[in-house]
Scaffold this active site. Structure first.
Site, mmCIF file in Angstrom:
data_model
loop_
_atom_site.group_PDB
_atom_site.id
_atom_site.type_symbol
_atom_site.label_atom_id
_atom_site.label_comp_id
_atom_site.label_asym_id
_atom_site.label_seq_id
_atom_site.Cartn_x
_atom_site.Cartn_y
_atom_site.Cartn_z
ATOM 1 N N HIS A 212 0.738 -1.276 0.141
ATOM 2 C CA HIS A 212 -0.194 -0.022 0.114
ATOM 3 C C HIS A 212 0.743 1.312 0.229
ATOM 4 C CE1 HIS A 212 -3.191 -2.819 1.911
ATOM 5 N NE2 HIS A 212 -3.335 -2.671 0.663
ATOM 6 N N GLU B 66 1.214 3.901 2.689
ATOM 7 C CA GLU B 66 1.566 3.384 4.180
ATOM 8 C C GLU B 66 3.327 3.580 4.192
ATOM 9 O OE1 GLU B 66 -0.270 -0.370 4.461
ATOM 10 O OE2 GLU B 66 -2.040 0.470 4.363
ATOM 11 N N HIS C 274 2.986 -3.140 7.093
ATOM 12 C CA HIS C 274 1.957 -2.087 6.661
ATOM 13 C C HIS C 274 2.022 -0.865 7.522
ATOM 14 C CE1 HIS C 274 -0.604 -4.477 3.557
ATOM 15 N NE2 HIS C 274 0.044 -5.448 4.099
ATOM 16 N N GLU D 181 1.741 -4.160 11.693
ATOM 17 C CA GLU D 181 0.863 -2.922 11.338
ATOM 18 C C GLU D 181 1.508 -1.895 12.097
ATOM 19 O OE1 GLU D 181 -1.511 -2.116 9.373
ATOM 20 O OE2 GLU D 181 -2.429 -4.221 8.795
HETATM 21 ZN ZN ZN Z 1 -1.920 -1.818 4.432
#
Ligand code: ZN
Length: 1153
Positions: free
Chosen positions: A853, A856, A950, A1035
């Site tokens: 992504h 990010e 992420h 994350e």
């Molecule tokens: Zn992500």
């Protein structure tokens, strides 16, 4: 039991007049607990005697007043409500009904009603609604009877079915007969009538009935506002607003409100209320109504499709990209043709339900949780991936041992990352011929100019002798900033053509603080000439001044500005960027000071919303001047310093438009991801031409998420070029008055996935600039471009020692023509003995990936930390390299990163939803990464750990999502099958280790539940199809931490890089906890930790933790700053409302008893 009361019919019995002490009577009743209440009720139910009934009602009124909630609870539980309602019916049949009985009955009912949850239903079933209504109609002047009846009616009305039925019976009109302008009399009556009306108007049918009364309500509100100067009747004023609030839920109501000049009335009254804090509930409700009624505006765009278009060779058969491609020409996708707001209301209700039904997403199909047995691809097909795993067959017999062969040569398809690449001109933009940003008020690139050849960019160092970085290092002992200042190197940027060298340097040098925005690499084509002239002009009198480049070499060992520009040259972008942003060029040195999570200042959102409303109230104050616009070919007019200059024509930039709204306020529109019409969140742009000390306000007006960490203390990032050349090259958290709220720009159903009546959100921040002639950059998070990655990889290579095995392959080319690097890192074997080679080849694999992504960017900083640690010279790093073979894809979505996307690749799709069936044409990086893993599975070498890095925009801290069949099953309560499930608990070990050693990491935020919406993500597919038990998403917060060492601080690159390093150390500890023998067969490995059961229980008892990887829709913060309802005070225990309610209800009580 006997009650002896004096026979009096019209007055409540005074305790002193009773023949027995009332205390004693109460004690008698209470001592027998509920049985006393039963006796009373039985008597009440069975007696026909009016006087007895009255007497009992007197007692009840007194008992229930004094006894509080518990006694009423007993009363309700013994069926008291029903008995009273029956009495109401029978009393109504008397002609005429006894006023006193009715008065007493309603007084008791008014006490009982609010505590009986089924009161409304019981009243309707007993047929009591109409009795009360008729009583009211006949006694409008009888205030004594009116109040208890109104109080009961208010409780009736809180039931929606009742509200509709009462509305049909004319109760809405009835209420309008009671309420009226300011008067000191009967305020209790008025208050109850308003609350009743407010409850009735929650029904849309009733709201329609009341639309004609909107002007009356506004008039009354204004009248009370004017006369209630001591603010004794805030509740009445709030009651009026409550009615308006409910009427304006329907479209007709909003129209009536606008027609009656409601915006101006509420705006003016609210402004006058602002200085008095206790009036906040009024201001907040007014603000809510005004926002609802604010006419919807159109985003100032011709289309919401991305400005830039990348023609796909193959368009996906279905889905949003296909829709986008099939959208007929001429369709307006910015707003819907009809603004059907009634739909929006229905939708809002659904939305709320979704919030509470978070568990719907858990996978309940047990077959989808079990490992997928068959490998979908034949081994023959996978065999070509063997070349990416040379280490598994390496024998080192023919090699110079000190100089391990690098894989780049083994993959001829791959361009070497330092090869100079000319940006291809064949793929000229099919839709529009995009022009570069204007320079110094003139447009150097007419629309027909061919794309720029980046190779013409040349950076030369100044000739005054200190041009060589290596000879101008500051003394190691100096302080950080001093070092930088001392180390400032004079570097001139030369545009004198491809081989331009230093010859033209002096001519092109410019006074250092005067920086043309983006000047570093803006040269080329015809613009080059213009720039040269300008420079020459401005250079008059300048004594060989140059652009100073901070020397960050000591502090940023992986950074090199010259190398960065070289990297940019070989980066392919759809807009064919020809500029380099200063922060990426200079580099970022993490500040040493702490950056705290911002305390939210009270009333910020309200102030911002009021400023927005002023656009409507005072339209003449609005400039509405476009100062930057990618959609328009011609250059926007830049006047004499009256407006800021914007630019984002550089890698990862994505500003689409800037509109000057007021002198110091700008609306900014972000570009959509390429081949899509939404995903606006990431931003990165440049501002110049600012006035020092002016209070600028920036509004990003096309945000989509319903809430944001900007409401919870997160700040934007800013990079000042003036600061950088003064020795502080860094991104800092900045901005005040930051908030995020729903705005008045409507979002078409095309943009909102078919939903009508949606709005965009505004992220607003204020900023005061400190330097004249500065160039500042703003970003959503610390930028990390694809070119930065390439630069870092080259620098990392230099860290290699003879003991390190590092290979860089090109996994594949992306749709945009960029290469996707694949790294292999491990330790060289100690010798070429069979044992050592065998140990080398058989090291377990760890597979890491990041940045699928593009928005990010924190994931890239974590990856940087991991890579730097792995390439480091510490004994830990060496042990780690000896323990594992690392396979790393550091950027799964280079195209998205390059082009400033937030979420997607050039195919307009979220690549982390393509892992089940990646297409080699549309999702090459995913297809080939998955193939690598499939190859490993096929040769029985599936990795021990898989982790995809992420960033998380809605949660704090760093945490992991893993996959557990059992924890998923527990969450869904499929009890029947769970007992048969056998599952190794090893998946919890790594996060557990991380929580013990990494300060930013939080075990409490981890979850191991498999969600349906995540079935096509890397984590779930690698777990299920490749059979990797330790398959994770890690994350990292974009905001900061609320636990551990960094509690209360915003996250920075230092912390993110540390996290990446800690991840490596945790892998080493994992290694120690797993026996080397078992490692080879890790699927059956069991490394249960002592406290495993404890943590497992903790997770399963906290259902919110299973939510959600990056679709934070269902995540609820503890504090509700909900952007939707804003400061809506109804549920706030601290509003003046509640402070006042005691005295108000005392008044009611007084009049009743
Ligand atoms: Zn992500």
């Amino acid at each position: 039991m006997e009650y002896r009361y004096t026979e009096r019919s019209s007055r409540l019995v005074e305790p002193a007049e009773r023949s027995t002490s009332p205390e004693k009577t109460r004690k008698e009743i209470m001592s027998k607990g509920s049985s006393g209440m039963e006796v009373i009720l039985a008597t009440l139910e069975n007696t026909q005697d009016l006087q007895t009934i009255l007497n009992i009602l007197y007692i009840l009124n007194e008992l229930l007043t004094v006894g509080g909630g518990r006694r009423i609870g007993v009363f309700v539980s013994k069926g008291g409500t029903g008995i009273l309602l029956q009495l109401v019916i029978s009393a109504s049949k008397e002609s005429p009904p006894s006023e006193e009985v009715m008065l007493q009955l309603h007084s008791v009912l008014a006490k009982v009603g609010p505590k009986d949850r089924k009161f409304g239903v019981k009243a309707r079933l007993n047929g009591a609604l109409n009795v009360t209504v008729n009583l009211l109609k006949q006694n409008l002047q009888n205030h004594k009877l009116l109040l208890p009846c109104l109080l009961v009616l208010q409780v009736y009305s809180s039931n929606t079915v009742n509200a509709v039925s009462l509305g049909k019976n004319g109760v809405v009109e009835l209420m309008f007969k009671i309420i009226g302008p300011y008067s000191k009399k009967n305020t209790s009556l008025l208050k109850v009538s308003l609350d009743t009306l407010g409850a009735l108007l929650k029904s849309k049918t009733n709201a329609r009935r009341a639309v004609v009364h909107v002007p009356v309500l506004l008039y009354i509100y204004h009248d009370w506002h004017r006369n209630d100067t001591c603010h004794r009747h805030i509740l009445i004023r709030k009651g009026i607003l409550g009615c308006l609030k409910n009427i304006t839920n329907i479209k007709l109501g909003r129209k009536a409100f606008i027609d009656a000049d409601g915006m101006r009335i509420l705006y003016n009254t609210s402004t006058e209320c602002l200085p008095v804090r206790t009036l906040d509930p009024l201001i907040n409700t007014s603000s809510l109504i005004m926002r609802k009624c604010f006419p919807k505006n159109r985003l100032p765009l011709p289309t919401i499709k991305s400005v830039f278009h990348h023609q796909l060779l193959r368009v996906p058969a279905g889905g949003p990209v296909a829709q986008l491609y099939n959208q007929p020409l001429g369709v307006d996708d910015v707003v819907d043709e009809s603004d059907d707001n009634e739909d929006a209301e229905a939708e809002n209700e659904v939305e709320e339900k979704d919030h509470h039904a978070g568990n719907d997403d858990i996978e309940t199909d047990i077959n989808k949780l079990r490992p997928k047995e068959t490998h979908s691809r034949p081994f023959e097909e996978l065999k070509i991936y063997e070349r990416f795993f040379m280490e598994l067959s390496e024998d080192f017999q023919v090699l110079n041992f000190d100089n391990p062969k690098r894989g780049v040569t083994a993959t001829p398809a791959a361009p070497k990352s330092h090869r100079q690449i000319i940006v291809p001109t064949a793929q000229a933009l099919p839709l529009k011929n995009h022009t570069a940003a204007p320079l110094q008020g003139e447009c150097p690139h007419p629309a027909t100019v061919p794309p720029l050849d980046l190779d013409t960019i040349n950076i030369t160092k100044d000739q005054d002798g200190c041009g060589d970085h290596t000879h101008s290092r500051p003394h190691p002992g100096a302080g950080l900033e001093q070092e930088l200042v001392q180390g400032l190197e004079r570097v001139a940027l030369d545009g004198a053509g491809p081989q331009g060298g230093g010859g033209g340097v002096n001519k092109h040098n410019r006074q250092s603080p005067i920086l043309a925005a983006g000047v570093a690499a803006r040269l080329g084509g015809e613009g080059e000439e213009m720039l040269a002239e300008e420079w020459a002009e401005e250079e008059e009198g300048g004594e060989g001044a140059v652009l100073q480049v901070p020397d960050t070499a000591l502090l940023l060992p992986l950074h090199d500005p010259d190398l960065y520009v070289e990297m940019v040259k070989s980066t392919c972008s759809v807009p064919q960027f020809s500029e380099v942003a200063y922060p990426d060029y200079f580099g970022h040195v993490a500040p040493t000071f702490r950056e705290h999570i911002l305390e939210r200042v009270y009333g910020v959102q309200r102030t911002k919303i009021f400023q927005d409303i002023e656009r409507l109230i005072h339209p003449n104050d609005i400039l509405d001047k476009v100062v930057y616009d990618l959609d328009i070919q011609s250059c926007p007019v830049i006047d004499g310093g009256e407006s800021l200059k914007f630019n984002s024509q550089f890698e990862s930039g994505n500003l689409r438009k800037a509109v000057q709204v007021r002198k110091f306020e700008y609306d900014l529109v972000l570009n959509s991801d390429i081949n899509s019409n939404h995903y606006h969140q990431w931003f990165y742009f440049e501002v110049s031409g600012m006035r020092v000390g002016a209070p600028y306000r920036f509004n990003i007006i096309n945000c989509e998420k319903s809430n944001s960490q900007f409401n919870y203390g997160m700040q934007v990032l800013m990079y000042s070029v003036q600061e950088a050349i003064s020795g502080r090259p860094r991104w800092v958290r900045t901005g005040t008055d930051i908030c995020y709220y729903k705005n008045h720009f409507s979002r078409s159903s095309i943009a909102a996935g078919g939903q009508k009546g949606k709005s965009y959100y505004t992220m607003t921040f204020s900023m005061t600039f400190n330097h004249k002639d500065d160039v500042c950059y703003f970003a959503y998070h610390y930028p990390y471009t694809y070119s930065t990655l390439k630069m870092h990889l080259q620098k990392l290579e230099a860290l290699r020692t003879p003991q390190t095995y590092l290979r860089e392959d090109v996994l594949c080319e992306t749709l945009g023509g960029n290469s996707c690097p694949l790294l292999t890192i491990t330790a060289m074997p100690e010798s070429t003995s069979n044992d050592q080679i065998c140990q080398f080849r058989n090291r377990p694999l760890v597979f890491l990936s990041s940045r699928v992504h593009p928005g990010e960017t924190n994931a890239s900083w974590v990856m940087k930390g991991t890579l730097e640690f792995l390439m480091g010279s510490s004994p830990l790093a060496q042990s780690l390299r000896e323990a594992y073979i690392f396979k790393i894809v550091p950027m799964l979505n280079p195209d998205g990163v390059v082009n400033g996307n937030h979420r997607c690749s050039l195919s307009g799709e979220d690549l982390n939803r393509q892992w089940q069936n990646p297409s080699p044409e549309l999702h090459p990086t995913i297809y080939h990464t998955k193939s690598l893993l499939q190859y490993l599975a096929a040769i029985q070498r599936a990795p021990l750990v898989f982790c995809d890095y992420h960033g998380h925009s809605r949660k704090k801290n760093v945490f992991m999502y893993g996959c557990s069949l059992k924890e998923t099953v527990w969450e869904t309560n499929i009890s029947a099958t769970s007992c048969e499930l056998h599952e190794d608990l090893g998946y919890r070990t790594l996060p557990k280790i991380l929580s013990q050693m990494a300060p930013a990491f939080s075990m409490a935020s981890c979850s191991f539940v498999v969600e349906r919406s995540k079935e096509a993500t890397a984590r779930v597919v690698v777990w299920r199809e490749i059979g990797v038990q330790r398959s994770y998403t890690m994350e990292s917060t974009l905001c900061g931490c609320d636990q551990g060492k960094y509690k209360g601080l915003q996250i920075g690159t230092r912390e993110l890089e540390e996290m990446g390093a800690q991840f490596c150390v945790a892998l080493l500890r994992l290694k120690r906890q797993t026996s080397p023998l078992k490692l080879r067969n890790h699927a059956h490995l069991l490394d249960v930790e002592s406290d495993l059961m404890e943590t497992r229980c903790k997770v399963s008892s906290n259902p919110s933790t299973y939510l959600l990887e990056d679709e934070e829709q269902s995540f609820m913060e503890e504090v509700d700053y909900s952007a939707e309802s804003g400061d809506e005070p109804d549920n706030d225990p601290n509003t003046a409302d509640n402070h006042l309610s005691d005295s108000e209800s005392n008044k009611h009580r007084d009049s009743l008893t």
